[in-house]
Motif scaffolding. Structure first.
Motif, PDB file in Angstrom:
ATOM      1  N   ARG A  61      44.487  37.450  39.389  1.00  0.00           N
ATOM      2  CA  ARG A  61      43.503  38.401  39.932  1.00  0.00           C
ATOM      3  C   ARG A  61      42.786  39.159  38.820  1.00  0.00           C
ATOM      4  O   ARG A  61      41.569  39.338  38.866  1.00  0.00           O
ATOM      5  N   ASN A  64      40.286  36.888  37.108  1.00  0.00           N
ATOM      6  CA  ASN A  64      39.126  36.653  37.970  1.00  0.00           C
ATOM      7  C   ASN A  64      38.211  37.872  38.012  1.00  0.00           C
ATOM      8  O   ASN A  64      36.993  37.746  37.969  1.00  0.00           O
ATOM      9  N   ASP A  65      38.806  39.062  38.098  1.00  0.00           N
ATOM     10  CA  ASP A  65      38.002  40.293  38.074  1.00  0.00           C
ATOM     11  C   ASP A  65      37.263  40.432  36.748  1.00  0.00           C
ATOM     12  O   ASP A  65      36.107  40.832  36.718  1.00  0.00           O
ATOM     13  N   ASP A  66      37.940  40.095  35.645  1.00  0.00           N
ATOM     14  CA  ASP A  66      37.329  40.184  34.332  1.00  0.00           C
ATOM     15  C   ASP A  66      36.113  39.251  34.257  1.00  0.00           C
ATOM     16  O   ASP A  66      35.070  39.627  33.734  1.00  0.00           O
ATOM     17  N   GLU A  68      34.253  38.202  36.758  1.00  0.00           N
ATOM     18  CA  GLU A  68      33.193  38.758  37.617  1.00  0.00           C
ATOM     19  C   GLU A  68      32.464  39.916  36.936  1.00  0.00           C
ATOM     20  O   GLU A  68      31.251  40.037  37.029  1.00  0.00           O
TER      21      GLU A  68
END
Length: 71
Positions: A61, A64-66, A68
């Motif tokens: 997670r 993935n946030d990084d 985005e």
């Protein structure tokens, strides 16, 4: 367990190290290298199987946030 990933924000690595301790895991090797605007990290992790599974889910997670946020 060995994990390799690329980050765009160095502060995410601080969060990774914090997560490792909070979930009852430890790292036996930590290698982070800066290359232009990215950071390549490689870790060897030890811990209970359930803790490593939870850690892997959290790290997925975070990565993935990084990705985005870097767009």
């Amino acid at each position: 367990m060995t994990l390799d990933f690329t980050l765009h924000d160095w502060r995410v690595m601080e969060r990774v190290v914090g997560l490792i301790g909070r979930l009852g895991c430890a790292y036996t090797r930590l290698d982070v290298r800066a290359a232009h605007d990215r950071y390549h990290a490689s870790l060897d992790l030890v811990g209970a199987p359930d803790a490593l599974r939870r850690l892997n889910a959290q790290l997925t997670r975070l990565c993935n946030d990084d990705k985005e946020m870097s767009r």
